[in-house]
Design a protein around this motif. Sequence first.
Motif, PDB file in Angstrom:
ATOM      1  N   ASP A  40       0.859  -1.124  -0.011  1.00 28.13           N
ATOM      2  CA  ASP A  40      -0.125   0.203   0.079  1.00 28.13           C
ATOM      3  C   ASP A  40       0.880   1.379  -0.138  1.00 28.13           C
ATOM      4  OD1 ASP A  40      -2.098  -1.592  -0.161  1.00 28.13           O
ATOM      5  OD2 ASP A  40      -2.953  -1.019   1.927  1.00 28.13           O
ATOM      6  N   ASN A 139      -4.411  -0.065   7.661  1.00 28.10           N
ATOM      7  CA  ASN A 139      -4.369  -1.453   7.598  1.00 28.10           C
ATOM      8  C   ASN A 139      -4.481  -2.252   8.875  1.00 28.10           C
ATOM      9  OD1 ASN A 139      -4.407  -2.361   4.620  1.00 28.10           O
ATOM     10  ND2 ASN A 139      -2.785  -1.111   4.704  1.00 28.10           N
ATOM     11  N   LYS A 142      -7.392  -4.654  10.046  1.00 30.90           N
ATOM     12  CA  LYS A 142      -7.409  -5.961   9.024  1.00 30.90           C
ATOM     13  C   LYS A 142      -6.196  -6.845   9.421  1.00 30.90           C
ATOM     14  CE  LYS A 142      -7.213  -7.104   3.995  1.00 30.90           C
ATOM     15  NZ  LYS A 142      -7.221  -6.657   2.664  1.00 30.90           N
TER      16      LYS A 142
END
Length: 168
Positions: A40, A139, A142
């Motif tokens: 990312d 993130n 997650k």
Amino acid sequence: MVRQFKTIEGFIGHLTTRGLAVDVAVHRGVEEGAALIERDTKEQIGHYLDGPEPGLPTAPLADSTIDERIRLGFTPDDPGLRTGDMRESYGVRISEAGPVVHASIGSDDIKAVVFELGRMEQKNYQPPRPELSVAAFRNEHKIVRRIGALAVRAMCGLPLPNQREGDE
């Protein structure tokens, strides 16, 4: 299948036999999470970031920077992206599997450090562009859920899935 234990000792004994499997599962989850943050971060470079995270939205490039980019033959308005060398310098280091797993995500390129943190010198100011920080923040939940799910599989004696999170 749900296992039930009659005593806390029985539960502890069960976890003790699963210790190595849990260590491997946590290592896998941390490794996948670090790879996700790295991916990312690399994808964000060259784009302006906007959102609720600290340091956002990122500042537009200065006119002098845009002029320099054009003069050197680069696209005018892709922050942090010229040759792609800085973007590709990001990497991941993971410790060995064990009760504690450490991950480092980042770059050894000083340009990436300055890009992330900014430069506060009066005549050479560069605003921070927290690419790595934002990728980690976005993130976090997650990754934590994934590590937890893998650890639970290991505690239950189930094999870890072959496909890793984020694989196509």
